[in-house]
Design a protein around this motif. Sequence first.
Motif, PDB file in Angstrom:
ATOM      1  N   SER A 159      29.164  48.533  34.707  1.00  0.00           N
ATOM      2  CA  SER A 159      29.231  48.285  33.277  1.00  0.00           C
ATOM      3  C   SER A 159      28.685  49.486  32.440  1.00  0.00           C
ATOM      4  O   SER A 159      29.080  49.587  31.266  1.00  0.00           O
ATOM      5  CB  SER A 159      28.546  47.223  32.916  1.00  0.00           C
ATOM      6  N   SER A 160      28.013  50.380  33.030  1.00  0.00           N
ATOM      7  CA  SER A 160      27.322  51.355  32.024  1.00  0.00           C
ATOM      8  C   SER A 160      28.448  52.405  31.872  1.00  0.00           C
ATOM      9  O   SER A 160      28.396  53.145  30.804  1.00  0.00           O
ATOM     10  CB  SER A 160      26.255  52.107  32.861  1.00  0.00           C
ATOM     11  N   HIS A 161      29.593  52.377  32.337  1.00  0.00           N
ATOM     12  CA  HIS A 161      30.569  53.341  32.251  1.00  0.00           C
ATOM     13  C   HIS A 161      31.770  52.804  31.246  1.00  0.00           C
ATOM     14  O   HIS A 161      32.599  53.561  31.043  1.00  0.00           O
ATOM     15  CB  HIS A 161      31.351  54.012  33.548  1.00  0.00           C
ATOM     16  N   ALA A 162      31.516  51.583  30.846  1.00  0.00           N
ATOM     17  CA  ALA A 162      32.274  51.056  29.825  1.00  0.00           C
ATOM     18  C   ALA A 162      34.118  51.049  30.147  1.00  0.00           C
ATOM     19  O   ALA A 162      34.884  51.487  29.632  1.00  0.00           O
ATOM     20  CB  ALA A 162      32.300  51.542  28.443  1.00  0.00           C
ATOM     21  N   GLY A 163      34.003  50.726  31.659  1.00  0.00           N
ATOM     22  CA  GLY A 163      35.622  50.801  32.152  1.00  0.00           C
ATOM     23  C   GLY A 163      36.348  52.096  32.251  1.00  0.00           C
ATOM     24  O   GLY A 163      37.528  52.133  32.577  1.00  0.00           O
ATOM     25  N   VAL A 164      35.604  53.126  32.011  1.00  0.00           N
ATOM     26  CA  VAL A 164      36.025  54.580  32.202  1.00  0.00           C
ATOM     27  C   VAL A 164      35.245  55.390  33.347  1.00  0.00           C
ATOM     28  O   VAL A 164      33.965  55.430  33.126  1.00  0.00           O
ATOM     29  CB  VAL A 164      36.250  55.353  30.962  1.00  0.00           C
ATOM     30  N   PHE A 165      35.814  56.001  34.331  1.00  0.00           N
ATOM     31  CA  PHE A 165      35.084  56.804  35.062  1.00  0.00           C
ATOM     32  C   PHE A 165      36.125  58.078  35.363  1.00  0.00           C
ATOM     33  O   PHE A 165      37.147  57.819  35.894  1.00  0.00           O
ATOM     34  CB  PHE A 165      34.833  56.365  36.409  1.00  0.00           C
TER      35      PHE A 165
END
Length: 424
Positions: A159-165
């Motif tokens: 969740s800390s990456h807000a759906g983007v990696f």
Amino acid sequence: MPQAIALIDANNFYASCEQSFDPALQGKPVVVLSNNDGCIVARSAEARALGIAMGTPFFQAQRELQRLNVVVRSSNYALYADMSQRLMSLLEVQAEELEIYSIDEAFAHLTRPANGDLNAWARLLRAQIKRNLGLPIAIGLGSSKGQAKLANHLAKGMSSHAGVFDLGHCADPDPWLEAIPIEDVWGIGRKLAHWCRSRGITNARELRDMPTGVLRAKAGVVGCRLQRELQGQACLPLALAPAPKQETCVSRSFSRPITNIEELREAIASYVVRAAEKLRQQRQHTAALTIYTRTSAFSPGFYSKAASTRLDLPSNDTTVLLKAALPLVTRIFQPHRPLAKAGVLMQHLQAANQLQHHLLVPCSPKEQHRREALMHTIDRLNQRYGNGTVGWAACGMAPSWMMRRQRLGRAATTRLSDVPVVRA
């Protein structure tokens, strides 16, 4: 400029579509059931948090779902297909090239900016899809399809990456790859995962760095290609156009056992009509077809039967296919057999623009054009006003054997009667 591959995936797609068109479901646990309301095939994030397992038979979980106040919906395939088409249309505008991988997944080819950072582009895309369609998406970025798949897995799980990696733009990817079990690597099946673990290969990083010769001896060129993908070498090009289908099948389980030939004939006719629509969408003709039926595999005295025929002139005309298929019903029906499922298989498909005429089956260009125009008109009416607006008498009127969907939501994008009305 360096290139990148993005895997864009709609989260909990079926459940998210239901929540998108029903504000009362926002923030609530939602599950979607399979055909005939059989098993749980999709769960919202809230339902996942409650520990509801995928594939659980609904009759087993019904009391628990009621206790947890979980909203249960039947599969609404018309809604999901239309939402998928809208999603892919939006993604095509934002990507240089797009490969539609599944109903809720697509690979996109991008050129990285001067600083190599695509996070701003990904966040804007997530916001646009959420605003326009109400769907949450996860975006994984990498130098190859394999890396994009792993990055998408990380984007969903953190969740800390807000759906983007972005696996292709991080200083040290090794800790992230070590966090991905070998079973979650794209292309690693159960047997290959077991083989890897028996040799101490437990995660994606160890698979990437293992001796290539050892992997080649077990998995051949496919395994070597996968390893190179994890190393950032793009070995799998984007499939920008789907390969022509060799066969098209339409099959369904009945809501209750069928025991008379009239109902079986209605079912076969319904499946032929749907298969003909698919052929026209695919711009293909069929030269042969097979119909089949069977009883339940769990009932005593299992029965299964199929019958086939060839067409003198390949066609996707519903009338032609019905005339070919319905006489076969008497060959597969057997009295006193409680039939549980039936299907239609269109075979020997060929492109619609390459029709090979038959000397003994005359078909003038004028008559062929007239029939094509009629089929096109029927398809457009059903697309605009809802499936079944123009039907075929052979399919019956609201037959009782149709697939059970007792918890069906609105098909708000494909049926005018289901469009929400706002009174201001």
